[in-house]
Design an enzyme around this catalytic site. Structure first.
Site, PDB file in Angstrom:
ATOM      1  N   THR A 135       0.826  -1.210   0.000  1.00 24.38           N
ATOM      2  CA  THR A 135       0.000   0.000   0.000  1.00 24.38           C
ATOM      3  C   THR A 135       0.865   1.267   0.000  1.00 24.38           C
ATOM      4  O   THR A 135       2.012   1.243   0.456  1.00 24.38           O
ATOM      5  CB  THR A 135      -0.890  -0.004   1.275  1.00 24.38           C
ATOM      6  OG1 THR A 135      -1.436   1.279   1.466  1.00 24.38           O
ATOM      7  CG2 THR A 135      -0.088  -0.341   2.525  1.00 24.38           C
ATOM      8  N   ASP A 136       0.288   2.381  -0.470  1.00 20.42           N
ATOM      9  CA  ASP A 136       1.008   3.661  -0.390  1.00 20.42           C
ATOM     10  C   ASP A 136       1.043   4.182   1.049  1.00 20.42           C
ATOM     11  O   ASP A 136       1.775   5.128   1.348  1.00 20.42           O
ATOM     12  CB  ASP A 136       0.393   4.713  -1.330  1.00 20.42           C
ATOM     13  CG  ASP A 136      -1.049   5.066  -1.002  1.00 20.42           C
ATOM     14  OD1 ASP A 136      -1.666   4.407  -0.147  1.00 20.42           O
ATOM     15  OD2 ASP A 136      -1.573   6.018  -1.628  1.00 20.42           O
ATOM     16  N   GLU A 137       0.264   3.546   1.949  1.00 17.07           N
ATOM     17  CA  GLU A 137       0.239   4.028   3.334  1.00 17.07           C
ATOM     18  C   GLU A 137       1.581   3.824   4.042  1.00 17.07           C
ATOM     19  O   GLU A 137       1.836   4.447   5.069  1.00 17.07           O
ATOM     20  CB  GLU A 137      -0.905   3.367   4.115  1.00 17.07           C
ATOM     21  CG  GLU A 137      -2.247   3.693   3.497  1.00 17.07           C
ATOM     22  CD  GLU A 137      -3.448   3.348   4.350  1.00 17.07           C
ATOM     23  OE1 GLU A 137      -3.326   3.360   5.576  1.00 17.07           O
ATOM     24  OE2 GLU A 137      -4.512   3.096   3.767  1.00 17.07           O
ATOM     25  N   TYR A 161      -1.665  -0.764  10.960  1.00 17.05           N
ATOM     26  CA  TYR A 161      -1.823  -1.406   9.650  1.00 17.05           C
ATOM     27  C   TYR A 161      -0.636  -1.078   8.745  1.00 17.05           C
ATOM     28  O   TYR A 161       0.036  -1.974   8.228  1.00 17.05           O
ATOM     29  CB  TYR A 161      -3.138  -0.944   8.983  1.00 17.05           C
ATOM     30  CG  TYR A 161      -3.178  -1.237   7.493  1.00 17.05           C
ATOM     31  CD1 TYR A 161      -3.185  -2.549   7.012  1.00 17.05           C
ATOM     32  CD2 TYR A 161      -3.186  -0.190   6.546  1.00 17.05           C
ATOM     33  CE1 TYR A 161      -3.209  -2.821   5.650  1.00 17.05           C
ATOM     34  CE2 TYR A 161      -3.212  -0.453   5.186  1.00 17.05           C
ATOM     35  CZ  TYR A 161      -3.224  -1.773   4.741  1.00 17.05           C
ATOM     36  OH  TYR A 161      -3.232  -2.031   3.385  1.00 17.05           O
ATOM     37  N   LYS A 165       2.406  -3.458   7.202  1.00 20.22           N
ATOM     38  CA  LYS A 165       2.654  -3.630   5.754  1.00 20.22           C
ATOM     39  C   LYS A 165       4.091  -3.206   5.422  1.00 20.22           C
ATOM     40  O   LYS A 165       4.761  -3.840   4.613  1.00 20.22           O
ATOM     41  CB  LYS A 165       1.658  -2.800   4.932  1.00 20.22           C
ATOM     42  CG  LYS A 165       0.238  -3.297   4.941  1.00 20.22           C
ATOM     43  CD  LYS A 165       0.057  -4.695   4.352  1.00 20.22           C
ATOM     44  CE  LYS A 165       0.272  -4.764   2.865  1.00 20.22           C
ATOM     45  NZ  LYS A 165      -0.085  -6.090   2.300  1.00 20.22           N
TER      46      LYS A 165
HETATM   47  N1  LIG Z   1      -7.960  -1.912  -0.289  1.00 16.64           N
HETATM   48  C1  LIG Z   1      -7.065  -1.004  -0.666  1.00 16.64           C
HETATM   49  O1  LIG Z   1      -7.418   0.129  -0.972  1.00 16.64           O
HETATM   50  C2  LIG Z   1      -5.600  -1.383  -0.789  1.00 16.64           C
HETATM   51  C3  LIG Z   1      -4.716  -0.471  -1.365  1.00 16.64           C
HETATM   52  C4  LIG Z   1      -3.379  -0.847  -1.540  1.00 16.64           C
HETATM   53  C5  LIG Z   1      -2.941  -2.083  -1.127  1.00 16.64           C
HETATM   54  N2  LIG Z   1      -3.812  -2.957  -0.548  1.00 16.64           N
HETATM   55  C6  LIG Z   1      -3.295  -4.279  -0.155  1.00 16.64           C
HETATM   56  O2  LIG Z   1      -3.892  -5.224  -1.027  1.00 16.64           O
HETATM   57  C7  LIG Z   1      -4.123  -6.435  -0.338  1.00 16.64           C
HETATM   58  C8  LIG Z   1      -5.577  -6.829  -0.438  1.00 16.64           C
HETATM   59  O3  LIG Z   1      -6.386  -5.807   0.127  1.00 16.64           O
HETATM   60  P1  LIG Z   1      -7.969  -5.949   0.199  1.00 16.64           P
HETATM   61  O4  LIG Z   1      -8.526  -4.595   0.338  1.00 16.64           O
HETATM   62  O5  LIG Z   1      -8.440  -6.829  -0.905  1.00 16.64           O
HETATM   63  O6  LIG Z   1      -8.128  -6.724   1.599  1.00 16.64           O
HETATM   64  P2  LIG Z   1      -9.363  -7.535   2.155  1.00 16.64           P
HETATM   65  O7  LIG Z   1      -9.352  -7.304   3.634  1.00 16.64           O
HETATM   66  O8  LIG Z   1     -10.606  -7.259   1.385  1.00 16.64           O
HETATM   67  O9  LIG Z   1      -8.989  -9.067   1.866  1.00 16.64           O
HETATM   68  C9  LIG Z   1      -7.965  -9.744   2.538  1.00 16.64           C
HETATM   69  C10 LIG Z   1      -8.111 -11.232   2.256  1.00 16.64           C
HETATM   70  O10 LIG Z   1      -7.044 -11.910   2.915  1.00 16.64           O
HETATM   71  C11 LIG Z   1      -7.572 -13.026   3.616  1.00 16.64           C
HETATM   72  N3  LIG Z   1      -6.726 -13.282   4.793  1.00 16.64           N
HETATM   73  C12 LIG Z   1      -6.586 -12.501   5.898  1.00 16.64           C
HETATM   74  N4  LIG Z   1      -5.740 -13.086   6.770  1.00 16.64           N
HETATM   75  C13 LIG Z   1      -5.312 -14.245   6.193  1.00 16.64           C
HETATM   76  C14 LIG Z   1      -4.417 -15.275   6.589  1.00 16.64           C
HETATM   77  N5  LIG Z   1      -3.797 -15.238   7.791  1.00 16.64           N
HETATM   78  N6  LIG Z   1      -4.201 -16.306   5.740  1.00 16.64           N
HETATM   79  C15 LIG Z   1      -4.837 -16.359   4.547  1.00 16.64           C
HETATM   80  N7  LIG Z   1      -5.717 -15.424   4.128  1.00 16.64           N
HETATM   81  C16 LIG Z   1      -5.949 -14.380   4.940  1.00 16.64           C
HETATM   82  C17 LIG Z   1      -8.995 -12.626   4.000  1.00 16.64           C
HETATM   83  O11 LIG Z   1      -9.805 -13.766   4.250  1.00 16.64           O
HETATM   84  C18 LIG Z   1      -9.423 -11.841   2.779  1.00 16.64           C
HETATM   85  O12 LIG Z   1      -9.991 -12.681   1.793  1.00 16.64           O
HETATM   86  C19 LIG Z   1      -3.652  -6.220   1.102  1.00 16.64           C
HETATM   87  O13 LIG Z   1      -2.358  -6.753   1.224  1.00 16.64           O
HETATM   88  C20 LIG Z   1      -3.637  -4.713   1.252  1.00 16.64           C
HETATM   89  O14 LIG Z   1      -2.650  -4.315   2.183  1.00 16.64           O
HETATM   90  C21 LIG Z   1      -5.137  -2.629  -0.363  1.00 16.64           C
END
Ligand SMILES: NC(=O)c1ccc[n+]([C@@H]2O[C@H](COP(=O)([O-])OP(=O)(O)OC[C@H]3O[C@@H](n4cnc5c(N)ncnc54)[C@H](O)[C@@H]3O)[C@@H](O)[C@H]2O)c1
Length: 355
Positions: A135-137, A161, A165
């Site tokens: 993430t950009d965070e 969080y 990350k």
């Molecule tokens: N949502 C955003 O805006 C955003 C932006 C940039 C980066 N990201 C990154 O992208 C990735 C996905 O984000 P998202 O928004 O889809 O998250 P999300 O919370 O919607 O989904 C996370 C998924 O990971 C699974 N999970 C959690 N813990 C687990 C474990 N211990 N073992 C196996 N599976 C597990 C959950 O069941 C879920 O399906 C993350 O790594 C997040 O940091 C998200």
């Protein structure tokens, strides 16, 4: 040649967009490794779940033995690591799960992937990729209105969080430098779009407004985020895992900086257009906006410079914020079944009953 890609967190918001993208647009296969926490929803994968190129393994990334079995059984050519605890507010209320999954889980996955990769033939070994999605965070806050996060911006995370990350990004880089594991990292701005869990800003506002509930906006609502439509992110991630250079970081963003309050106002005006029959007692959706106490440590502005991925891999977003938010609001209006089963908990209760 088609590949088998192991996607962690494929039942989540972005992971499910990645899985749908790969199955619907390429010849590659996917092994979805997901623990199914509250954020994992297999109903987001209904359009692809019967594909012979899709497999699901309910596994916790902290469970080295189960992970090793998945690698052994499926023999993946690449890993796209999205599994994480991802909600900042939850990380403030209870950081432990973030340390466990985002740091220990990433470490465990790296170790299992490294053992598997070490035993591959030379040809498979050099083609293997470990793509870590971040993430950009991790970059913290931007002060000046002109500044942008680049791939060389120093890390300065503010929340449990983003700190977890950031730790995982460092581990991934160290596994390349120390052990030669072929890793790539991407850091992306805020995503929005279909299948987004209703605790996050955009779906929360749409669903609250439809029910005539208050629209809670943190502080003065002037926090700026750079919004990217989730399907644009999924396309970018596939480009990176297939064409990106080992050891590189790519920032991914939509060049769509918006203050939170403007995002909420845009949603309200789209709802005025699509659902003019408002809930009882509501004259204008905007009247539901309620300012609430700011989140501790709340970053004021994030904005990404996504020049590098455009220049080197030829990726650019297809949606503007205006087109993407319109599609998103329409999706929530047309997919009540998906989100009402999330809101009433039945998406996970039935799953538990079936285990
Ligand atoms: N949502 C955003 O805006 C955003 C932006 C940039 C980066 N990201 C990154 O992208 C990735 C996905 O984000 P998202 O928004 O889809 O998250 P999300 O919370 O919607 O989904 C996370 C998924 O990971 C699974 N999970 C959690 N813990 C687990 C474990 N211990 N073992 C196996 N599976 C597990 C959950 O069941 C879920 O399906 C993350 O790594 C997040 O940091 C998200």
């Amino acid at each position: 040649m088609s590949k088998k890609i192991l996607v962690t967190g494929g039942a989540g918001f972005i992971g499910s967009a990645v899985v749908r993208y790969i199955i619907e647009n390429t010849q590659d296969s996917v092994v979805n490794v997901d623990k199914l926490t509250y954020a994992g929803n297999l109903e987001s994968l209904e359009t692809v779940e019967n594909s012979p190129r899709y497999a699901f393994e309910q596994v916790d990334i902290c469970d080295a033995k189960a992970l090793a079995h998945v690698f052994e059984h499926h023999q993946p050519d690449a890993v796209m690591h999205l599994a994480a605890e991802s909600h900042v507010d939850r990380s403030i209320d209870g950081p432990a799960a973030f340390i466990e999954t985002n740091i220990v889980g990433t470490y465990t996955l790296l170790e299992v992937a490294r053992a598997y990769w070490n035993d591959l033939s030379n040809e498979k070994k050099s083609a293997f990729r470990f793509h870590h999605i971040s993430t950009d965070e991790v970059y913290g806050d931007l002060e000046g209105t002109e500044d942008l996060f680049t791939e060389t911006t120093p890390y300065a995370p503010s929340s449990p969080y983003s700190a977890s990350k950031a730790s995982s990004d460092h581990l991934v880089r160290a596994w390349l430098r120390t052990y030669g594991l072929p890793t790539i990292v991407t850091n992306c701005s805020n995503n929005y779009g279909p299948f987004h869990f209703p605790e996050k800003l955009i779906p929360l506002m749409i669903l609250n407004a439809l029910e005539g509930k208050p629209l809670p906006v943190y502080g003065n609502g002037q926090q700026i985020r750079d919004w990217l439509f989730v399907e644009d992110h999924a396309r970018a991630l596939y480009k990176v895992v297939t064409e990106g250079k080992i050891g590189e970081t790519y920032n991914i963003g939509g060049h769509n900086e918006k203050a939170n309050i403007d995002v909420v106002r845009t949603i309200c005006s789209l709802l005025e257009e699509f659902v003019p029959n408002k809930p009882m007692g509501v004259t204008k959706y905007e009247d539901l906006i309620t300012y609430v106490k700011d989140r501790p440590g709340h970053d004021v502005r994030y904005a990404i410079d996504a020049t590098k991925i455009g220049r080197e891999l030829g990726w650019k977003p297809q949606e503007t914020f205006e087109s993407g938010i319109r599609k998103t609001v329409e999706w929530y209006l047309n997919n009540k079944k998906w989100w009402s089963r999330v809101l009433d908990g039945s998406y996970s209760r039935e799953r538990l009953g079936n285990q």
